[in-house]
Design a protein around this motif. Structure first.
Motif, PDB file in Angstrom:
ATOM      1  N   SER A 115       0.846  -1.186   0.000  1.00  0.00           N
ATOM      2  CA  SER A 115       0.000   0.000   0.000  1.00  0.00           C
ATOM      3  C   SER A 115       0.884   1.240   0.000  1.00  0.00           C
ATOM      4  N   MET A 151       0.882   1.409 -10.208  1.00  0.00           N
ATOM      5  CA  MET A 151       1.558   1.295  -8.916  1.00  0.00           C
ATOM      6  C   MET A 151       2.592   0.182  -8.954  1.00  0.00           C
ATOM      7  N   THR A 165      -5.499   3.355 -15.465  1.00  0.00           N
ATOM      8  CA  THR A 165      -4.915   2.125 -15.995  1.00  0.00           C
ATOM      9  C   THR A 165      -5.844   1.397 -16.962  1.00  0.00           C
ATOM     10  N   SER A 183      -4.757  -0.951  -8.832  1.00  0.00           N
ATOM     11  CA  SER A 183      -4.961   0.491  -8.974  1.00  0.00           C
ATOM     12  C   SER A 183      -5.720   0.824 -10.247  1.00  0.00           C
ATOM     13  N   LYS A 218       0.167   4.847  -1.644  1.00  0.00           N
ATOM     14  CA  LYS A 218       0.428   5.261  -3.027  1.00  0.00           C
ATOM     15  C   LYS A 218      -0.777   5.944  -3.669  1.00  0.00           C
ATOM     16  N   LEU A 219      -1.993   5.577  -3.253  1.00  0.00           N
ATOM     17  CA  LEU A 219      -3.175   6.194  -3.838  1.00  0.00           C
ATOM     18  C   LEU A 219      -3.149   7.705  -3.617  1.00  0.00           C
ATOM     19  N   ASN A 248      -1.113  -5.306 -12.904  1.00  0.00           N
ATOM     20  CA  ASN A 248      -1.980  -4.538 -11.995  1.00  0.00           C
ATOM     21  C   ASN A 248      -2.303  -5.324 -10.726  1.00  0.00           C
TER      22      ASN A 248
END
Length: 197
Positions: free
Chosen positions: A104, A155, A128, A150, A107-108, A146
């Motif tokens: 995680s 990511m 994406t 994401s 990163k969002l 993926n």
């Protein structure tokens, strides 16, 4: 020839690995990638701003440090007032990628920060376009495209390891796919604009 600027900072080499995968995808889709690596403590971005203005699309890349973009990427963003006021990047296709040590790593938030930045410049965001590629805990899941699930951008996970080892194949493939998608979207956008003119 369609050009895609890939503007990124890489602190330890992991973001650079993804940037090169993005560039590969741009090339595979028939575009010309223009890699613009932000140096630590860089303060003059005039050349980068001019190259972005000439590009048909822009893909931003940053490691995720402490839950957001790195300081050099933020310096680039903060310095972009000149192109902002001139609307130099308006209606350009935009996208982003990021990498952090953990799956995680918040990163969002980095991708959201870059998407808002692009929106402030009047750019058109491309995600994406992929469904999550990892829905189990099998060891092969690190190779799935993926795999981190994401939608907003690509990511990757560095796993606090050498860039010779990470990001893994699946993360590199995700970045490559993003490059392909952005180049194709920019070509469609360019063709539509030419027809409307």
């Amino acid at each position: 020839m369609l050009t895609v600027a890939i503007v990124y900072h890489s602190g330890f080499g992991h973001t650079d690995i993804l940037a090169r995968a993005v560039a590969q995808g741009v090339g595979e889709a028939g575009g010309t990638p223009d890699l613009l690596r932000i140096a630590p403590e860089q303060t003059d971005f005039a050349d980068a701003f001019d190259r972005i203005a000439r590009a048909d699309a822009v893909i931003f890349g940053s490691p995720t440090y402490m839950g957001t973009v790195s300081a050099p990427m933020k310096a680039f963003m903060d310095a972009s007032a000149r192109p902002y006021f001139a609307k130099a990047w308006k209606d350009k296709i935009a996208a982003a990628f990021t990498v952090s040590g953990s799956p995680s790593g918040d990163k969002l938030n980095t991708l959201t920060t870059l998407a808002i930045f692009a929106a402030q410049h009047g750019m058109l965001w491309i995600g994406t376009g992929q469904a999550p590629g990892n829905n189990d805990d099998l060891s092969a899941a690190t190779e799935a495209e993926n795999r981190l699930g994401s939608f907003l951008g690509a990511m990757g996970q560095a796993a606090n390891d050498s860039p010779d080892v990470t990001p893994r194949t699946g993360d590199r493939a995700t970045a490559r796919s993003l490059g392909v998608r952005v180049a194709r979207a920019a070509a469609r956008w360019q063709a539509g604009g030419a027809q409307a003119a």
